[in-house]
Design an enzyme around this catalytic site. Structure first.
Site, short mmCIF file in Angstrom:
data_model
loop_
_atom_site.label_atom_id
_atom_site.label_comp_id
_atom_site.label_asym_id
_atom_site.label_seq_id
_atom_site.Cartn_x
_atom_site.Cartn_y
_atom_site.Cartn_z
N LYS A 25 3.68 -7.47 -9.66
CA LYS A 25 3.64 -6.21 -8.91
C LYS A 25 4.68 -5.20 -9.39
O LYS A 25 5.60 -5.52 -10.14
CB LYS A 25 3.76 -6.49 -7.41
CG LYS A 25 2.48 -7.12 -6.87
CD LYS A 25 2.41 -7.19 -5.36
CE LYS A 25 1.01 -7.66 -4.93
NZ LYS A 25 0.92 -7.86 -3.47
N ARG A 37 0.48 -16.63 -4.30
CA ARG A 37 -0.75 -16.08 -4.88
C ARG A 37 -0.39 -15.46 -6.22
O ARG A 37 0.35 -14.48 -6.28
CB ARG A 37 -1.36 -15.04 -3.93
CG ARG A 37 -2.69 -14.46 -4.40
CD ARG A 37 -3.24 -13.47 -3.37
NE ARG A 37 -4.53 -12.92 -3.76
CZ ARG A 37 -4.68 -11.85 -4.53
NH1 ARG A 37 -3.61 -11.19 -5.00
NH2 ARG A 37 -5.89 -11.42 -4.85
#
Length: 306
Positions: A225, A260
């Site tokens: 991210k 995840r």
């Protein structure tokens, strides 16, 4: 919380080790791997690779949720997800999660062989989602978000970030259980990057353990991210693997049960070492306390010959 959850015959023993959810985006526009796996043949090869690398769950997503992502139609999402489930489900044994905010997609996906619903809205975008999941009897992941993927980057004004995340998740857990979802089948996600700025993402990691009193397994999705890219000055998401590794290690040490991730093989190594350091050490400490107490008892009352 319950110490375990059985999904597709597999026992997830919370607190014993970290579980890995491998990301399978079947979209043309996801932030990191959009277009890489949006054919059924490519999706199947990737799903098999993720399982071989150590994924405990495969998370299939047909709608990109990156900031500003265009909302696709229900028909488009169904076509993307179901076409992939039809080829992947017969070929892999691990549980499959479907990343969707639509009750109709959830229902069709479970009927096609999916085992878990992963809802980034925490059940708030579609009023039928929680009753539908209750009827289906499958686990659900409730994530915290403000706004939508189109607006969430303008929704980062919090008075107390973790308190507000906690309150949202507590409320949605209550709504979910009222709808008929078994509490033991609820997993929570603080929503890294969803209506959170750079500093707030870091704060979630530091204070993640405060969510443990909700008594649900915690999933953290930090893989590749933008906050990692900012720290590393790395614009290419696929080049953020070691930054992701550091974030995953921090998540484990602060109470995460599921990660995840895109890079399953590398994060498998990270989780194995972090679990050995944290979870096995904690179990060893318990044994050490017991043995120390035994030694003190023996010394105090005498045992054996001197």
């Amino acid at each position: 919380m319950s110490t375990n959850l059985i999904i597709r015959g597999r026992c997830f023993e919370w607190g014993q080790r970290t579980y890995l959810m491998g990301i399978l985006n079947v979209t043309p526009d996801s932030f990191s791997d959009g277009g890489d796996f949006n054919t059924t043949s490519a999706a199947l090869v990737q799903a098999q690779a993720l399982v071989a690398a150590g994924a405990d769950i495969i998370d299939v997503g047909g709608q990109s949720t990156r900031p500003g992502a265009k909302q696709i139609t229900l028909a488009e999402e169904l076509e993307r997800v179901l076409s992939v489930l039809q080829v992947v489900r017969p070929e892999i044994l691990v549980p499959i999660s479907v990343d969707t905010t639509r009750a109709a997609v959830a229902k069709a996906s479970v009927e096609a062989g999916a085992d878990i619903i992963n809802d980034i809205s925490g059940g708030t975008f579609d009023s039928e989602m929680l009753p539908t999941v209750a009827e289906l009897g499958v686990p659900i992941i409730l994530m915290h978000i403000r706004g939508t993927p189109q607006t969430m980057q303008q929704e980062t004004d919090y008075q107390d970030l973790l308190t507000e995340i906690y309150s949202f998740l507590a409320r949605q857990i209550e709504v979910a259980t009222t709808a008929g979802i078994d509490r033991d089948k609820i997993i929570i996600d603080p929503g890294i990057g969803f209506a959170k700025n750079y500093e707030q993402n870091l704060e979630i990691f530091r204070r993640l353990r405060s969510l443990s009193t909700l008594n649900c397994p915690i999933l953290v999705g930090a893989s590749r991210k933008s906050f990692i890219g900012r720290i590393l000055n790395q614009p290419d998401p696929k080049a953020r693997v070691w930054g992701t590794a550091a974030a995953c290690c921090a998540a484990i040490f602060n109470g995460a049960d599921i990660l995840r991730v895109h890079d399953v093989q590398e994060m498998r190594d990270v989780s194995l070492v972090a679990d050995a350091l944290l979870r096995q050490a904690a179990q060893g400490d318990t044994l050490g306390v017991y043995l120390s107490q035994e030694s003190l008892q023996a010394e105090r009352f005498g045992s054996g010959s001197k």
